[in-house]
Structure formats: structure tokens, C-alpha cells
Design a protein around this motif. Structure first.
Motif, PDB file in Angstrom:
ATOM      1  N   GLN A 333       6.027   3.315   5.438  1.00  0.00           N
ATOM      2  CA  GLN A 333       5.585   4.106   4.289  1.00  0.00           C
ATOM      3  C   GLN A 333       6.495   3.988   3.064  1.00  0.00           C
ATOM      4  N   ALA A 334       7.817   4.094   3.292  1.00  0.00           N
ATOM      5  CA  ALA A 334       8.731   4.113   2.146  1.00  0.00           C
ATOM      6  C   ALA A 334       8.667   2.793   1.387  1.00  0.00           C
ATOM      7  N   GLU A 335       8.779   1.683   2.123  1.00  0.00           N
ATOM      8  CA  GLU A 335       8.772   0.377   1.431  1.00  0.00           C
ATOM      9  C   GLU A 335       7.409   0.064   0.817  1.00  0.00           C
ATOM     10  N   LEU A 336       6.363   0.398   1.549  1.00  0.00           N
ATOM     11  CA  LEU A 336       5.008   0.134   1.048  1.00  0.00           C
ATOM     12  C   LEU A 336       4.759   0.927  -0.229  1.00  0.00           C
ATOM     13  N   THR A 337       5.204   2.175  -0.242  1.00  0.00           N
ATOM     14  CA  THR A 337       5.007   3.018  -1.429  1.00  0.00           C
ATOM     15  C   THR A 337       5.721   2.403  -2.626  1.00  0.00           C
ATOM     16  N   GLU A 338       6.924   1.917  -2.388  1.00  0.00           N
ATOM     17  CA  GLU A 338       7.674   1.311  -3.498  1.00  0.00           C
ATOM     18  C   GLU A 338       6.939   0.085  -4.063  1.00  0.00           C
ATOM     19  N   VAL A 339       6.487  -0.783  -3.147  1.00  0.00           N
ATOM     20  CA  VAL A 339       5.776  -1.998  -3.574  1.00  0.00           C
ATOM     21  C   VAL A 339       4.489  -1.634  -4.327  1.00  0.00           C
ATOM     22  N   CYS A 340       3.736  -0.699  -3.767  1.00  0.00           N
ATOM     23  CA  CYS A 340       2.452  -0.343  -4.390  1.00  0.00           C
ATOM     24  C   CYS A 340       2.668   0.319  -5.751  1.00  0.00           C
ATOM     25  N   ASN A 341       3.707   1.150  -5.851  1.00  0.00           N
ATOM     26  CA  ASN A 341       3.980   1.781  -7.147  1.00  0.00           C
ATOM     27  C   ASN A 341       4.373   0.736  -8.188  1.00  0.00           C
ATOM     28  N   GLN A 342       5.158  -0.247  -7.757  1.00  0.00           N
ATOM     29  CA  GLN A 342       5.510  -1.329  -8.700  1.00  0.00           C
ATOM     30  C   GLN A 342       4.258  -2.062  -9.168  1.00  0.00           C
ATOM     31  N   LEU A 343       3.353  -2.327  -8.223  1.00  0.00           N
ATOM     32  CA  LEU A 343       2.106  -3.027  -8.576  1.00  0.00           C
ATOM     33  C   LEU A 343       1.249  -2.172  -9.513  1.00  0.00           C
ATOM     34  N   ALA A 344       1.263  -0.861  -9.275  1.00  0.00           N
ATOM     35  CA  ALA A 344       0.473   0.041 -10.134  1.00  0.00           C
ATOM     36  C   ALA A 344       1.022   0.025 -11.553  1.00  0.00           C
ATOM     37  N   THR A 345       2.329  -0.115 -11.673  1.00  0.00           N
ATOM     38  CA  THR A 345       2.937  -0.130 -13.009  1.00  0.00           C
ATOM     39  C   THR A 345       2.678  -1.470 -13.692  1.00  0.00           C
ATOM     40  N   ILE A 346       2.945  -2.543 -12.960  1.00  0.00           N
ATOM     41  CA  ILE A 346       2.809  -3.878 -13.557  1.00  0.00           C
ATOM     42  C   ILE A 346       1.382  -4.154 -14.022  1.00  0.00           C
ATOM     43  N   ARG A 347       0.405  -3.690 -13.259  1.00  0.00           N
ATOM     44  CA  ARG A 347      -0.984  -4.027 -13.624  1.00  0.00           C
ATOM     45  C   ARG A 347      -1.341  -3.527 -15.022  1.00  0.00           C
ATOM     46  N   MET A 348      -0.704  -2.431 -15.441  1.00  0.00           N
ATOM     47  CA  MET A 348      -1.028  -1.901 -16.757  1.00  0.00           C
ATOM     48  C   MET A 348      -0.569  -2.836 -17.878  1.00  0.00           C
ATOM     49  N   THR A 349       0.347  -3.776 -17.538  1.00  0.00           N
ATOM     50  CA  THR A 349       0.828  -4.713 -18.557  1.00  0.00           C
ATOM     51  C   THR A 349       0.024  -6.018 -18.525  1.00  0.00           C
ATOM     52  N   LYS A 350      -0.938  -6.124 -17.597  1.00  0.00           N
ATOM     53  CA  LYS A 350      -1.688  -7.376 -17.423  1.00  0.00           C
ATOM     54  C   LYS A 350      -3.122  -7.221 -17.911  1.00  0.00           C
ATOM     55  N   GLY A 351      -3.632  -8.335 -18.438  1.00  0.00           N
ATOM     56  CA  GLY A 351      -4.998  -8.316 -18.955  1.00  0.00           C
ATOM     57  C   GLY A 351      -6.024  -7.957 -17.903  1.00  0.00           C
ATOM     58  N   GLY A 352      -5.885  -8.573 -16.719  1.00  0.00           N
ATOM     59  CA  GLY A 352      -6.893  -8.391 -15.667  1.00  0.00           C
ATOM     60  C   GLY A 352      -6.835  -7.031 -14.985  1.00  0.00           C
ATOM     61  N   LYS A 353      -5.693  -6.362 -15.088  1.00  0.00           N
ATOM     62  CA  LYS A 353      -5.481  -5.063 -14.413  1.00  0.00           C
ATOM     63  C   LYS A 353      -6.038  -5.072 -12.977  1.00  0.00           C
ATOM     64  N   LYS A 354      -5.621  -6.070 -12.240  1.00  0.00           N
ATOM     65  CA  LYS A 354      -6.137  -6.208 -10.871  1.00  0.00           C
ATOM     66  C   LYS A 354      -5.621  -5.071  -9.989  1.00  0.00           C
ATOM     67  N   ASP A 390       2.805 -14.164   4.178  1.00  0.00           N
ATOM     68  CA  ASP A 390       3.148 -13.072   3.270  1.00  0.00           C
ATOM     69  C   ASP A 390       2.493 -13.343   1.915  1.00  0.00           C
ATOM     70  N   SER A 391       2.760 -12.521   0.926  1.00  0.00           N
ATOM     71  CA  SER A 391       2.159 -12.756  -0.388  1.00  0.00           C
ATOM     72  C   SER A 391       3.002 -12.092  -1.471  1.00  0.00           C
ATOM     73  N   ALA A 392       2.666 -12.388  -2.715  1.00  0.00           N
ATOM     74  CA  ALA A 392       3.427 -11.815  -3.829  1.00  0.00           C
ATOM     75  C   ALA A 392       2.514 -11.630  -5.046  1.00  0.00           C
ATOM     76  N   PRO A 393       1.590 -10.668  -4.958  1.00  0.00           N
ATOM     77  CA  PRO A 393       0.712 -10.427  -6.108  1.00  0.00           C
ATOM     78  C   PRO A 393       1.544  -9.957  -7.310  1.00  0.00           C
ATOM     79  N   TYR A 394       1.221 -10.459  -8.468  1.00  0.00           N
ATOM     80  CA  TYR A 394       1.999 -10.163  -9.690  1.00  0.00           C
ATOM     81  C   TYR A 394       3.502 -10.352  -9.453  1.00  0.00           C
ATOM     82  N   GLY A 395       3.869 -11.238  -8.516  1.00  0.00           N
ATOM     83  CA  GLY A 395       5.283 -11.533  -8.271  1.00  0.00           C
ATOM     84  C   GLY A 395       6.024 -10.478  -7.456  1.00  0.00           C
ATOM     85  N   ILE A 396       5.306  -9.503  -6.915  1.00  0.00           N
ATOM     86  CA  ILE A 396       5.956  -8.463  -6.091  1.00  0.00           C
ATOM     87  C   ILE A 396       5.784  -8.848  -4.626  1.00  0.00           C
TER      88      ILE A 396
END
Ligand SMILES: C[S@@+](CC[C@H](N)C(=O)[O-])C[C@H]1O[C@@H](n2cnc3c(N)ncnc32)[C@H](O)[C@@H]1O
Length: 446
Positions: A333-354, A390-396
Motif C-alpha cells: 500500500q505505502a509504495e503503491l500510493t506513492e507511485v500512484c500519487n506521483q502519476l496523478a500529479t504528472i498527468r496534469m502536466t501532460k497533454g494526454g492526461k492518461k 515491470d513498467s514505467a508509465p510517464y517514467g515512474i
């Protein structure tokens, strides 16, 4: 110009050869075995496997070897909860092991079920196929005015005329028998090789890419049937066993098999890397009139499969907080939450907002459910192998193997280890990140 293509040439996700069992039971394999069990392309040279090309995730020869290497006097009872086009099932049938497969993509599960009909009488299949071909050749060309856009882009007028003749005659004369299921598979399997545009590669159709050569539908159908007949004969001669049971089943749901009945799980789940399995058979499903557009994929397929692409989670309009609250995620939970929160923030800076933030969370919620079902289905002391990346969407970075291993232990398995097969950084390269990625085998025991 039509000409005969090498129907088996196919580049694929890849490379799963190498050592066969987790380190405690590693066996030396000869160089030749390594080479022969190494790639998915191998499957397209193998009888029956080659009937329909799909992203198998591993080679049939590797599966067969893993079954033979299982440390017991009798062949293990095998399960593939993500059976796809049936690589594990057919390999287990060759090895003489009882095997179960689940596949929840309705079209793909029909393909796997048809491949398992290798034991039918060849002459009856041939008779059904040739009566269809004769009728199609004699029929008047009827191309509907409103041809779906995808078909118009993928086929020349002459090609679509013949393909539709095969399809319409099939619909008129087919019977609800197994022989006709193989005829359906033969028509389905030739579509991409009859297209003059870029349909050949997994998974997207590229209407602007032209092929130098493509097949005539009537010739392709005849050739496919002849390949199938010869493979059926081969399978019988070398002694394939009828030991597989295929379920059109969602692996997240309670299992259709007996509790504690499985010795060995060999599987390749979707990775959390935005591959859209629903899109993989869009051309085929459009041809058969099962979907009218890309938009239909959510309702007809995606809702049945695990959430491993952002199109899926965008359509479901998921809320990150709700997903992260799922108790099954506790070990990560702790690590997943951190990764997902980072993705939630980064998407706002991207055109596609995936919606990668909800995709990653939903992926692990789904996989946790499946691991729980596997715990119930497996015998104590069972072994499981997940071919994953593994994977790295938006580099995360998303450490899929590590997190799946931890979830597995939390559901009651004893231990896990990861055997890397190769490094990769292909899928996300156009996202301009340099996060090193890998693929390999996650072994779970207990
Ligand atoms: C990598 S492919 C497996 C391919 C397979 N090894 C083969 O031989 O073709 C993963 C498969 O998992 C299926 N899948 C996704 N979610 C599923 C679920 N909840 N239950 C069962 N199958 C699922 C997908 O439709 C896809 O065919």
C-alpha cells in the motif's frame, strides 16, 4: 499483387527461454534446447500453435519442459489462469498433463477452444471447409454499401468481396458442430495475411502502412485448412492427449475447478504497461460483426479482463482513493500510493492526461484477487510461474514482479523469487524516459 507469404513469420513480445525451474531445481539444458525454447516466434513454427497468431508471452517448448521438470513421479496438474490462445494447454496436452485454462476475452477464448479440437476427424473438417469454399466461389459478390471503416481501410475491394463471401456462406450453412468451429477459426486466422495494410504486427492496425505482398482469401483459406488438417494428423501421430479443459472465465472470480487441485501454474498475465488486449482482435471482431467500432471494446471485452491499460480505467472513471483503500493491497500500500500519487500529479502536466494512476492501482487490485483465487485452487506446496515485466508509465517505475510476489505471500504462499530473462525498455521509449526495465519469471512457491 497476391502472392504466397510466409504465414509464420512474426515478431513478438518475446524471449522466454533459458533455465527452466526456480534455482533449487535448475537443470542444465543443452544449447540446442535453449535455442529451440527461446522465443515466441518458435510457437508459429509449431503444429496447432501456429493456427492463430497471438501474444503468447512464452514458448510452448518452455512450457512443456517446465511440466517435464516438475519434481513428481506423475505429470503435475497444470493451470493457466490467463490462457490466451492456449499455448500452455496445448503444450500440456503434448506432455500428457491434465491442464485447465481460463480466458475471459470472449473472442480469444473461442480461438483457444477451437485449437483444442485438433482431435476431430480430419475428413469431416475438410468436407465442411471445402463445401464452404465451393459455395463461396460460386456466390455472387455482395459487398454492403455501409462497410465498416476498418474493413474498408484494411482490404482491397476484391479481397473484401471474397472474404465476405466466405463469411456469409459460413453464416448460411454452418452447423453448431465442432468441425464448423475449426472452419470459423480458419476464416478468422487468414484475415491479417489477406490485408494490404499494416495489420501484421501485434496489436494495432496501421492503415497507412502498405504491405508488398498479401494473400488471396480463397487461396489463404485453402492453405490454412490444409495446414490445420496436417497438424491434426501430426498431433494424433505423436500422441497428443485430450487432457485440457478451457473455461471462458474471469480469473478474478471464484474458480470453476476443484479447490487444492493444482500442482503447477504456468502463465503470462497482462503487464501493467498499457497494452490493450481488447484491441488485439478488433479487426477480427469487426469482420464478424461482433463490434461496430473501437468504442464497443469496453462493453464487449474490457470489462471482462484485468485493468492493465489506461483506456480501460479512463472508461471506468475510477477514483484513486477508492482503489488504494482496498485491503488486499496492504502489503504494497505505502509504495503503491506513492507511485500512484506521483502519476496523478504528472498527468496534469501532460497533454494526454492518461489515467496511469488509476490503471496501476486497479491492476494490482485485480491481480491480488487472482492470487487469492489461485491460493484456493493450488495444492499446498504448489509452484507458480508468472512471466511478467515491470513498467514505467510517464517514467515512474512500477516494480510489478516485486509487488506481485509480496501480494502472493500475503495470500498464503510461502515465498517468491524472480528470474530475469532480459532487459528491455521498448514500450515506453517514445515517452522519452530512460528507466531500465526487465522481463522474467516470477516463481512463487507454497
Ligand atoms: C499475455 S496474454 C496470455 C497469452 C497466452 N499465454 C497464450 O498462449 O496465448 C494474457 C491474457 O490474459 C487474458 N486476461 C486478462 N484478464 C483476464 C482475466 N481476468 N481472466 C482471464 N483471462 C484474462 C487476456 O485477454 C490475454 O489473452
Amino acid at each position: 499483387m497476391h502472392q504466397n507469404l510466409q504465414m509464420n513469420s512474426f515478431s513478438q513480445l518475446d524471449l522466454f527461454g533459458g533455465p527452466q525451474f526456480p534455482p533449487d531445481r535448475e537443470k542444465a539444458t543443452t544449447q540446442r534446447q535453449e535455442r529451440r525454447s527461446g522465443t515466441f516466434t518458435d510457437n508459429m513454427r509449431l503444429p496447432i500453435h501456429r493456427w492463430f497468431r497471438y501474444s503468447a508471452g512464452f514458448s510452448a517448448e518452455w512450457v512443456e519442459q517446465a511440466i517435464k521438470d516438475f519434481p513428481s513421479a506423475r505429470p503435475p496438474v497444470v493451470l493457466d489462469p490467463f490462457a490466451g490462445s492456449g499455448t500452455t494447454l496445448l503444450a500440456a496436452e503434448k506432455a500428457g498433463a491434465v491442464v485447465y485454462g481460463y480466458e475471459s476475452h470472449p473472442f480469444v477464448s473461442r480461438i483457444a477452444a477451437a485449437k483444442l479440437l485438433w482431435h476431430l476427424d480430419e475428413q469431416r473438417v475438410l468436407h465442411a471447409a471445402m463445401s464452404l469454399l465451393g459455395r463461396a466461389k460460386a456466390s455472387k459478390p455482395r459487398v454492403p454499401e455501409q462497410l465498416p471503416d476498418l474493413l474498408a481501410k484494411c482490404f482491397t475491394p476484391a479481397t473484401i468481396e471474397r472474404l465476405l463471401a466466405l463469411r456469409d456462406c459460413y453464416i448460411e450453412i454452418r452447423q453448431e458442430t465442432d468441425e464448423w468451429r475449426l472452419v470459423w477459426l480458419a476464416i478468422t486466422a487468414i484475415l491479417r495475411s489477406c490485408s494490404h495494410v499494416g495489420t501484421a504486427q501485434w496489436q494495432y492496425v496501421l492503415p497507412n502502412k502498405r504491405k508488398a505482398a498479401f494473400l488471396d482469401p480463397f487461396h489463404a483459406f485453402e492453405a490454412k485448412i490444409s495446414e490445420m488438417i496436417s497438424d491434426m494428423d501430426f498431433a494424433k501421430r505423436i500422441g497428443f492427449h485430450q487432457t485440457a479443459t478451457m473455461f471462458s472465465h474471469d480469473a478474478r472470480e471464484p474458480a470453476p475447478i476443484a479447490e487444492h487441485s493444482i500442482d503447477l501454474v504456468l502463465t503470462s498475465p497482462p503487464y501493467p504497461n498499457n497494452y490493450d488486449y481488447a484491441d488485439a482482435t478488433r479487426l477480427e471482431m469487426t469482420f464478424w460483426g461482433e463490434i461496430a467500432s473501437w468504442g464497443d471494446l469496453q462493453l464487449t471485452i474490457r470489462r471482462f479482463i484485468i485493468r492493465s491499460c489506461s483506456q480501460h480505467t479512463a472508461a471506468e472513471r475510477l477514483h484513486l482513493e477508492d482503489l488504494l483503500e482496498d485491503v488486499t493491497l496492504a502489503p504494497i500500500q505505502a509504495e503503491l500510493t506513492e507511485v500512484c500519487n506521483q502519476l496523478a500529479t504528472i498527468r496534469m502536466t501532460k497533454g494526454g492526461k492518461k489515467t496511469y494512476h488509476t490503471m496501476v492501482a486497479a491492476y494490482f487490485v485485480d491481480m491480488a484477487k487472482i492470487l487469492m483465487q489461485l491460493r484456493v485452487a493450488c495444492k499446498p506446496g504448489a509452484r507458480l510461474c508468472f512471466v511478467v515485466g515491470d513498467s514505467a508509465p510517464y517514467g515512474i517505475y512500477v516494480p510489478a514482479d516485486l509487488w506481485l510476489g509480496r501480494l502472493a505471500v500475503a495470500t498464503g504462499f510461502d515465498s517468491f523469487s524472480f528470474e530475469k530473462v532480459r532487459d528491455r525498455n521498448v514500450k515506453w521509449k517514445n515517452r522519452k524516459h530512460r528507466v531500465p526495465l526487465h522481463e522474467g519469471r516470477l516463481w512463487i512457491k507454497g
